[in-house]
Design a protein around this motif. Sequence first.
Motif, mmCIF file in Angstrom:
data_model
loop_
_atom_site.group_PDB
_atom_site.id
_atom_site.type_symbol
_atom_site.label_atom_id
_atom_site.label_comp_id
_atom_site.label_asym_id
_atom_site.label_seq_id
_atom_site.Cartn_x
_atom_site.Cartn_y
_atom_site.Cartn_z
ATOM 1 N N LYS A 156 20.800 8.692 1.225
ATOM 2 C CA LYS A 156 19.551 7.933 1.046
ATOM 3 C C LYS A 156 19.009 7.458 2.390
ATOM 4 O O LYS A 156 17.807 7.528 2.664
ATOM 5 C CB LYS A 156 19.799 6.725 0.138
ATOM 6 C CG LYS A 156 20.165 7.075 -1.294
ATOM 7 C CD LYS A 156 18.956 7.077 -2.188
ATOM 8 C CE LYS A 156 19.359 7.228 -3.651
ATOM 9 N NZ LYS A 156 18.195 7.228 -4.546
ATOM 10 N N GLU A 190 9.730 1.302 1.400
ATOM 11 C CA GLU A 190 8.339 0.850 1.482
ATOM 12 C C GLU A 190 8.202 -0.653 1.225
ATOM 13 O O GLU A 190 7.200 -1.264 1.600
ATOM 14 C CB GLU A 190 7.466 1.619 0.478
ATOM 15 C CG GLU A 190 7.131 3.043 0.892
ATOM 16 C CD GLU A 190 8.290 4.010 0.747
ATOM 17 O OE1 GLU A 190 8.248 5.079 1.388
ATOM 18 O OE2 GLU A 190 9.237 3.699 -0.004
ATOM 19 N N GLU A 196 21.655 17.920 9.447
ATOM 20 C CA GLU A 196 20.433 17.324 8.897
ATOM 21 C C GLU A 196 19.322 17.256 9.945
ATOM 22 O O GLU A 196 18.136 17.315 9.612
ATOM 23 C CB GLU A 196 20.714 15.929 8.348
ATOM 24 C CG GLU A 196 21.511 15.902 7.058
ATOM 25 C CD GLU A 196 20.771 16.583 5.915
ATOM 26 O OE1 GLU A 196 19.654 16.135 5.586
ATOM 27 O OE2 GLU A 196 21.294 17.563 5.369
ATOM 28 N N SER A 203 12.943 0.276 -2.541
ATOM 29 C CA SER A 203 12.648 1.410 -1.666
ATOM 30 C C SER A 203 12.289 0.870 -0.295
ATOM 31 O O SER A 203 11.953 -0.312 -0.143
ATOM 32 C CB SER A 203 11.482 2.239 -2.219
ATOM 33 O OG SER A 203 10.274 1.504 -2.114
ATOM 34 N N LYS A 210 14.850 10.755 8.366
ATOM 35 C CA LYS A 210 14.173 12.021 8.678
ATOM 36 C C LYS A 210 12.671 11.935 8.441
ATOM 37 O O LYS A 210 11.891 12.636 9.092
ATOM 38 C CB LYS A 210 14.782 13.151 7.837
ATOM 39 C CG LYS A 210 16.181 13.550 8.294
ATOM 40 C CD LYS A 210 16.863 14.467 7.296
ATOM 41 C CE LYS A 210 16.197 15.819 7.206
ATOM 42 N NZ LYS A 210 16.950 16.733 6.303
ATOM 43 N N GLU A 211 12.271 11.073 7.523
ATOM 44 C CA GLU A 211 10.839 10.906 7.245
ATOM 45 C C GLU A 211 10.189 9.871 8.156
ATOM 46 O O GLU A 211 8.992 9.589 8.028
ATOM 47 C CB GLU A 211 10.641 10.511 5.775
ATOM 48 C CG GLU A 211 10.971 11.643 4.798
ATOM 49 C CD GLU A 211 10.714 11.245 3.356
ATOM 50 O OE1 GLU A 211 10.001 10.241 3.132
ATOM 51 O OE2 GLU A 211 11.219 11.941 2.444
ATOM 52 N N GLY A 212 10.969 9.302 9.070
ATOM 53 C CA GLY A 212 10.430 8.340 10.018
ATOM 54 C C GLY A 212 10.165 6.970 9.426
ATOM 55 O O GLY A 212 9.451 6.155 10.025
ATOM 56 N N LYS A 213 10.753 6.688 8.270
ATOM 57 C CA LYS A 213 10.526 5.394 7.629
ATOM 58 C C LYS A 213 11.425 4.300 8.203
ATOM 59 O O LYS A 213 11.152 3.117 8.027
ATOM 60 C CB LYS A 213 10.746 5.524 6.117
ATOM 61 C CG LYS A 213 9.722 6.434 5.448
ATOM 62 C CD LYS A 213 10.002 6.571 3.957
ATOM 63 C CE LYS A 213 8.941 7.444 3.284
ATOM 64 N NZ LYS A 213 9.211 7.605 1.834
ATOM 65 N N ALA A 268 17.634 10.404 4.457
ATOM 66 C CA ALA A 268 16.339 10.870 3.941
ATOM 67 C C ALA A 268 15.204 10.017 4.509
ATOM 68 O O ALA A 268 14.179 10.545 4.961
ATOM 69 C CB ALA A 268 16.330 10.822 2.408
ATOM 70 N N ASP A 269 15.389 8.703 4.525
ATOM 71 C CA ASP A 269 14.362 7.811 5.094
ATOM 72 C C ASP A 269 14.262 7.972 6.610
ATOM 73 O O ASP A 269 13.171 7.890 7.186
ATOM 74 C CB ASP A 269 14.674 6.351 4.744
ATOM 75 C CG ASP A 269 14.366 6.013 3.294
ATOM 76 O OD1 ASP A 269 13.633 6.797 2.646
ATOM 77 O OD2 ASP A 269 14.859 4.976 2.801
#
Length: 347
Positions: free
Chosen positions: A111, A73, A151, A71, A117-120, A114-115
Amino acid sequence: MGESSGKKNKPIIGITIGDVNGIGPEVIIKSLEDSRILKQFTPVIYASGKVISYYRKNLNKENFNYQQIGSIEKVVHRKVNVLNAWEEAIEINPGQANETGGKYAVLSLQKAVADLKEGKIDAITTAPLSKDLVQSNDFNFPGHTEYLTQEAGEKESLMFLVHEALRVGVVTGHIPLSEVSQKVTKEKIVTKLKKMIKSLQKDFGIKKPRIAVLGMNPHAGENGLLGEEEEKVVTPAIDEVRSGHHIVMGPFPADGFFGMSSYKQYDSVLAMYHDQGLIPFKTLAFEEGVNYTAGLPFVRTSPDHGTAFAIAGKNEADETSFRNALYLANDIIRQRNENQYESAEEK
């Protein structure tokens, strides 16, 4: 997750694998094999270790090293990361256009987005996919640009082709030529011009950009003899944007404009439709140019070429455009961060 841009660690750029049977994996590996790139940003490839291992061996790039993570993280800075977006082994057939390539291109993209958009992650650079192979009930878009625009929650974005001092945007993108005339409206031109101006200021640091607008018809309509769009649609749009104290010139006949290298006098050019802008751009900058999706809250770049199935797996693909796409994403991240810093100081 490690610290992202604006802090001590470098920006994180997500890389989508594109079609696993195209040249995407090859240009990604070739772009990242020089470890000096890790001093600029941290790359994360959304694919699987098995796919990268296959192409590492296929390309005889045994010195290409990477860190597998489950992931975002778990990202490791100063290394190439491969995020396992799926676990199963898949059959790879370089040069073959099949459902597997389409399915996993979409999975990688979803995938990564998604990361994003979450600012990751700070940006994405997308490897080529086959537009017809990715179509399904869950993914019904003409290409990356339209999917990313939705998106992002935006109605419009700007397809912006970039190479050194040459920047070309288009009013209409992936639509049939037969629909272009009805889709080119004054409102749409105004919207694209405003997005272009904002991007030049925010993403490229050009405070007072000079923009040239091309006509729709041959010879820009020849005063109505060859079409009325210039008089009824294009010129009124230019006038409206120019009234906001922006430098917008045109409409120019497209052939002479590029033939006489007039583009060198401007920071950017707005073409009316896909081929009008992309044919001269690719003629002048193919294998070095970058496609940038401007006008979105996040950063997305891609090379200016496709899957190139004919040469996939043959170790013949030129990675220059993909590498430039990575560097442009990094430059835009830094420019945006600098703008935010300056805005904060002004307050």
